[in-house]
Design an enzyme around this catalytic site. Structure first.
Site, PDB file in Angstrom:
ATOM      1  N   GLY A 201       0.821  -1.205   0.000  1.00 25.04           N
ATOM      2  CA  GLY A 201       0.000   0.000   0.000  1.00 25.04           C
ATOM      3  C   GLY A 201       0.850   1.247   0.000  1.00 25.04           C
ATOM      4  CG  ASN A 202      -0.447   4.669  -1.631  1.00 26.27           C
ATOM      5  OD1 ASN A 202      -1.141   5.515  -1.089  1.00 26.27           O
ATOM      6  ND2 ASN A 202      -0.873   3.958  -2.674  1.00 26.27           N
TER       7      ASN A 202
END
Ligand code: CTP
Ligand code: CA
Length: 224
Positions: free
Chosen positions: A33-34
């Site tokens: 993810g980010n």
């Protein structure tokens, strides 16, 4: 006499906003993810709705509440976001791609949980490129429709930042690019934001900093 009903300047406009960050699964319990919270995209969706637009928010793993006055389309991966965005863009006057889309996804998703016993002391992940959704939307857009991209950059030097942004604008072919200065303590997780809006030709048409809500209004002003 009836009082005139106040209509916002975006009344009758259909706007699609993407927000949040995609998650690319590795196995049933893990993902890549980010750090995008989705706050800037959500603020744009809320501001556009308050100004009278009919807003659809394509929401990828938001870490903030979605406004009640918009239609919500929840997605998680880049592939899901792409499918929703391409379908909804066909009916939209403006698409604003504020989401942080993963550039790569795991080449394979493990059916079962990845176990240390089977991996040993090192684990390498093979990733493959995701399609560029913004570029696709810009290529497919009909006459008179607008596609707005975001550029998250960590470059601290203003001229170098603008050079990077103009290169990105050309590569994407979108109508406006909102340049967002991000870093460990700016942009992504914070409540404030600092942006520069470039038009198709690379000229600066707005600069704003402050709350994500005030920045959202400035972005909407700039794209007209
Ligand atoms: N974007 C997209 N599809 C992708 C990657 C990015 O639509 N696969 C969109 C983002 O939503 C954003 C814009 O492209 O509106 C720019 O994203 P950014 O990450 O800044 O640029 P990239 O082209 O991915 O380049 P890089 O990350 O290498 O700087
Ligand atoms: Ca990227």
């Amino acid at each position: 006499a009836l009082a005139a009903v106040e209509q916002g300047d975006l009344h009758g406009r259909r706007i699609v906003v993407t927000a949040g960050g995609t998650r690319e699964p590795l196995d049933p319990v893990r993902y890549l993810g980010n750090r995008s919270s989705g706050r800037q995209g959500v603020a744009i969706a809320r501001a556009a709705a308050r100004r009278g637009a009919t807003v659809t928010l394509i929401a990828a793993n938001l870490e903030t509440a979605a406004p009640s006055e918009v239609e919500l389309v929840p997605v998680s991966t880049a592939a899901e976001l792409r499918e929703a965005a391409v379908a909804l863009a066909a009916e939209a006057d403006v698409v604003i791609m504020a989401a942080a889309v993963a550039d790569y996804r795991p080449a394979a998703i493990s059916e079962g949980k990845i176990k240390k016993d089977e991996q040993g002391d090192e684990l390498s992940l093979r990733l493959v490129r995701n399609p560029d959704i913004l570029k696709e939307l810009a290529e497919k857009r009909a006459e008179g429709r607008l596609v707005v991209g975001f550029a998250a950059e960590t470059e601290p030097d203003r001229d170098a930042l603008l050079a990077l942004a103009r290169k990105k604008l050309d590569a994407k072919g979108c109508d406006f690019l909102v340049v967002n200065v991000v870093g460990w303590d700016r942009g992504f997780a914070s409540h404030d934001n600092e942006i520069i809006v470039l038009d198709r030709g690379g000229d600066i048409v707005a600069e704003a900093s402050g709350s994500k809500m005030s920045v959202a209004d400035r972005i909407l002003d700039a794209i007209g």
